[in-house]
Design an enzyme around this catalytic site. Structure first.
Site, PDB file in Angstrom:
ATOM      1  N   LYS A 141       0.611   9.129  -3.476  1.00  0.00           N
ATOM      2  CA  LYS A 141       0.369   9.075  -4.725  1.00  0.00           C
ATOM      3  C   LYS A 141       1.068  10.239  -5.549  1.00  0.00           C
ATOM      4  O   LYS A 141       1.408  11.324  -4.859  1.00  0.00           O
ATOM      5  CB  LYS A 141      -1.113   9.136  -5.188  1.00  0.00           C
ATOM      6  CG  LYS A 141      -1.771   7.889  -4.769  1.00  0.00           C
ATOM      7  CD  LYS A 141      -3.397   8.096  -5.142  1.00  0.00           C
ATOM      8  CE  LYS A 141      -4.045   6.727  -4.920  1.00  0.00           C
ATOM      9  NZ  LYS A 141      -3.763   5.611  -5.808  1.00  0.00           N
ATOM     10  N   ARG A 151      -8.921  -2.352   0.188  1.00  0.00           N
ATOM     11  CA  ARG A 151      -9.173  -3.891   0.770  1.00  0.00           C
ATOM     12  C   ARG A 151      -9.320  -3.866   2.133  1.00  0.00           C
ATOM     13  O   ARG A 151      -9.916  -4.836   2.802  1.00  0.00           O
ATOM     14  CB  ARG A 151      -8.164  -4.861   0.091  1.00  0.00           C
ATOM     15  CG  ARG A 151      -6.648  -4.447   0.479  1.00  0.00           C
ATOM     16  CD  ARG A 151      -5.649  -4.987  -0.608  1.00  0.00           C
ATOM     17  NE  ARG A 151      -5.651  -4.266  -1.599  1.00  0.00           N
ATOM     18  CZ  ARG A 151      -5.028  -4.488  -2.667  1.00  0.00           C
ATOM     19  NH1 ARG A 151      -4.151  -5.598  -2.720  1.00  0.00           N
ATOM     20  NH2 ARG A 151      -5.004  -3.838  -3.942  1.00  0.00           N
TER      21      ARG A 151
HETATM   22  N1  BES Z   1      -8.388   3.810  -5.360  1.00  0.00           N
HETATM   23  C1  BES Z   1      -7.073   3.070  -5.972  1.00  0.00           C
HETATM   24  C2  BES Z   1      -7.499   2.307  -6.956  1.00  0.00           C
HETATM   25  C3  BES Z   1      -7.533   3.125  -8.139  1.00  0.00           C
HETATM   26  C4  BES Z   1      -6.429   3.811  -8.977  1.00  0.00           C
HETATM   27  C5  BES Z   1      -8.836   3.557  -8.852  1.00  0.00           C
HETATM   28  C6  BES Z   1      -6.641   4.496 -10.103  1.00  0.00           C
HETATM   29  C7  BES Z   1      -9.045   4.281  -9.948  1.00  0.00           C
HETATM   30  C8  BES Z   1      -7.959   4.900 -10.658  1.00  0.00           C
HETATM   31  C9  BES Z   1      -6.509   2.027  -4.783  1.00  0.00           C
HETATM   32  O1  BES Z   1      -6.700   2.462  -3.389  1.00  0.00           O
HETATM   33  C10 BES Z   1      -5.083   1.929  -4.970  1.00  0.00           C
HETATM   34  O2  BES Z   1      -4.420   2.829  -4.649  1.00  0.00           O
HETATM   35  N2  BES Z   1      -4.567   0.754  -5.459  1.00  0.00           N
HETATM   36  C11 BES Z   1      -3.238   0.761  -5.600  1.00  0.00           C
HETATM   37  C12 BES Z   1      -3.106  -0.751  -5.180  1.00  0.00           C
HETATM   38  C13 BES Z   1      -1.375  -1.148  -5.161  1.00  0.00           C
HETATM   39  C14 BES Z   1      -0.797  -0.063  -4.194  1.00  0.00           C
HETATM   40  C15 BES Z   1      -1.301  -2.428  -4.729  1.00  0.00           C
HETATM   41  C16 BES Z   1      -3.122   0.711  -7.435  1.00  0.00           C
HETATM   42  O3  BES Z   1      -4.224   0.217  -8.017  1.00  0.00           O
HETATM   43  O4  BES Z   1      -2.132   1.106  -7.744  1.00  0.00           O
HETATM   44 MN    MN Z   2      -5.131   3.619  -2.700  1.00  0.00          MN
END
Ligand code: BES
Ligand code: MN
Ligand code: ZN
Length: 498
Positions: A275, A349
């Site tokens: 990230k 997931r």
């Molecule tokens: N934990 C995150 C989702 C999230 C993002 C929660 C911002 C709270 C605030 C999750 O693991 C994630 O990174 N999801 C990605 C999925 C994508 C890579 C398909 C997302 O939401 O960008």
């Molecule tokens: Mn994630």
């Protein structure tokens, strides 16, 4: 802050909180206060346009002839509209308004509040619940906070004609509040403190309440074939854990349980699909689904709910390292289905895939509900007003939406459907773990559905509701504890023996 209940009566010192109905109608004790001050309350209300509308407040400092430090008038709105939520908001507003006051003691003079048939004992109990939830603070790491910057209030006395009944009604609500506070605590903790093993230790503490707690380590999970969950934790120095909590409160031990499964990514860096730095610290809250399951189990056990409930937490840390899972890797889940990992940041997931499968395989639950801070996309869809609800069963969805309305933790049902499945088709495995930018929360739910057998199931995406950047009615800013009140309500209304 200690909360207690007492018979109505005017105290001679400290702060008092007076509920006011719309139209400036004071309670009996409020009217007495007004009289003893020569009508100061009435004049102050008129001078400041305080009508007694809901959420209005007015503080009168050191009124003459009373010995009181302050009188806090709080608007309740129309008598006919007073319900549990309004009572909670009232108690919460009392605490919020007194936060900057110097009083260590305050009394709530809710003597004749009997709106909408709610009853004064119920009103008092829910006011106490709201006060406790709003009074929460996570301040253990502030070593230099000056005493004058901390709320002074130590003792809150809530008056009610039937104060014994109020106390009895508050007992189960207090257990729920303790569950909410546990959830808020673990979610607030930084990731150097809460990691999979220390999180599992928090669960072990529930044994004191009669919860049976088992913890599986990586070796045990490997034996079970949990390649999806283990792949996520593989880059971390911390060992992944699967925690299984059981509260057996139903009349019959062999009654199928209701099951709750939580995503517990104790820190989500994104892994190799790392990230951006800005805001990454927020990802300590990526275990809020598991945090909710933990707090819920505490609430159910704490109030001795007459239900068999299973709580499962998939605990991992998602880190990049020389040993981390790579984009393109294929993992085999416990179900036998294979997954191509396109993006290591779509890890929740993967964790849930194995936790959900294990849950059904072992416990054959009558209903299964998972909670997860699963997608950023749900924040785009619903903001922080509702959690996203994905459900394979209309009856369960209706129950959850109703429990949401009643508890104040609202959910909004999102669509599902096979037509979304093409987005997660893989060329090399049974599926891939991302479906592109479009409908990101839905494709995540479609992914989870592949690990759900023939059981009523709901997935609640709490990415937008588990944390709040501003104070809410009964929730100070920070970890909200979202889901504990919602699911406690669901259990109380539909799954308990009577
Ligand atoms: N934990 C995150 C989702 C999230 C993002 C929660 C911002 C709270 C605030 C999750 O693991 C994630 O990174 N999801 C990605 C999925 C994508 C890579 C398909 C997302 O939401 O960008
Ligand atoms: Mn994630
Ligand atoms: Zn995540």
């Amino acid at each position: 802050m200690k909360i207690s209940f007492a018979k109505p009566g005017l105290p001679g010192s400290g702060a008092v909180v007076v509920p006011v109905l719309e139209g400036r109608t004071l309670s009996a004790l409020g009217a007495e206060l007004d009289e003893r001050t020569g009508g100061a309350l009435g004049r102050a209300m008129a001078a400041s346009r305080f009508e007694g509308k809901k959420d209005q407040s007015l503080t009168i400092l050191a009124p003459a002839n009373l010995g009181l430090s302050r009188v806090l008038l709080l608007g309740l709105g129309k008598a006919a509209e007073i319900d549990e939520a309004r009572a909670q908001a009232f108690g919460a507003a009392a605490v919020a308004n007194l936060a900057s006051a110097t009083d260590e003691e305050a009394a709530i003079l809710s003597d004749v509040i009997d709106g909408n048939g709610l009853g004064s004992a119920t009103f008092a109990a829910h006011a106490a619940f709201g006060a406790r939830l709003r009074g929460y603070r996570f301040d253990k790491y502030r070593t230099k906070e000056k005493p004058e910057d901390k709320p002074a209030l130590k003792k809150l006395v809530i008056q009610a004609e039937d104060h014994k009944e109020a106390k009895a009604l508050f007992a189960p609500l207090n257990a729920v509040a303790e569950g909410v506070e546990l959830t808020r605590n673990v979610v607030s903790e930084p990731a150097n403190v809460i990691h999979p093993e220390s999180f599992a230790d928090e669960a072990r503490k529930l044994a004191d309440l009669g919860v049976d707690v088992e913890v599986l380590n990586e070796k045990q999970m490997k034996k079970l074939g949990m390649g999806a969950l283990l792949g996520v934790g593989q880059g971390s120095e911390r060992e992944s854990q699967l925690v299984i909590m059981r509260w057996m409160g139903a009349d019959k031990d062999n009654e199928a349980p209701v099951a709750f499964v939580g995503k517990g990514v104790t820190f989500d860096t994104g892994g190799i699909s790392i990230k951006p730095a800005a805001g990454m610290e927020d990802m300590k809250f990526d275990m809020a689904g598991a945090g909710c399951v933990l707090g819920l189990m505490k609430a159910l056990a704490g109030r001795k709910a007459r239900v068999n409930a299973v709580g499962i937490m998939g605990l991992v840390e998602n880190m990049p390292s020389g040993n981390a899972q790579r984009p393109g890797d294929v993992v085999t889940s416990m179900s036998g289905q294979t997954i191509e990992v396109i993006n290591t940041d779509a890890e929740g997931r993967l964790v849930l895939a194995d936790a959900l499968w294990y849950c059904q395989d072992r416990f054959k639950p009558k209903v299964m509900i998972d909670l997860a801070t699963l997608t950023g996309a749900i924040i785009i869809s619903l903001g922080s007003e509702h959690a996203g609800l994905f459900c394979n069963d209309d009856d369960l969805a209706a129950k959850l939406m109703e429990a949401g309305q009643k508890s104040g933790e609202t959910v909004w049902r999102m669509p599902m459907g096979d037509s979304y499945d093409k987005q997660i088709r893989s060329d090399i495995a049974d599926m891939k773990n991302t479906g592109g930018r479009e409908a990101g929360s839905i494709t995540a739910a479609q992914f989870l559905k592949r690990f759900v057998k023939d059981v009523p199931w709901a997935h609640i995406d709490i990415a937008g509701t588990a944390w709040t950047k501003k104070d809410l009615t009964v929730t100070p800013k920070g970890a909200t504890g979202f889901g504990v009140r919602l699911l406690d309500r669901l259990v109380a209304d539909h799954y308990e023996d009577r």
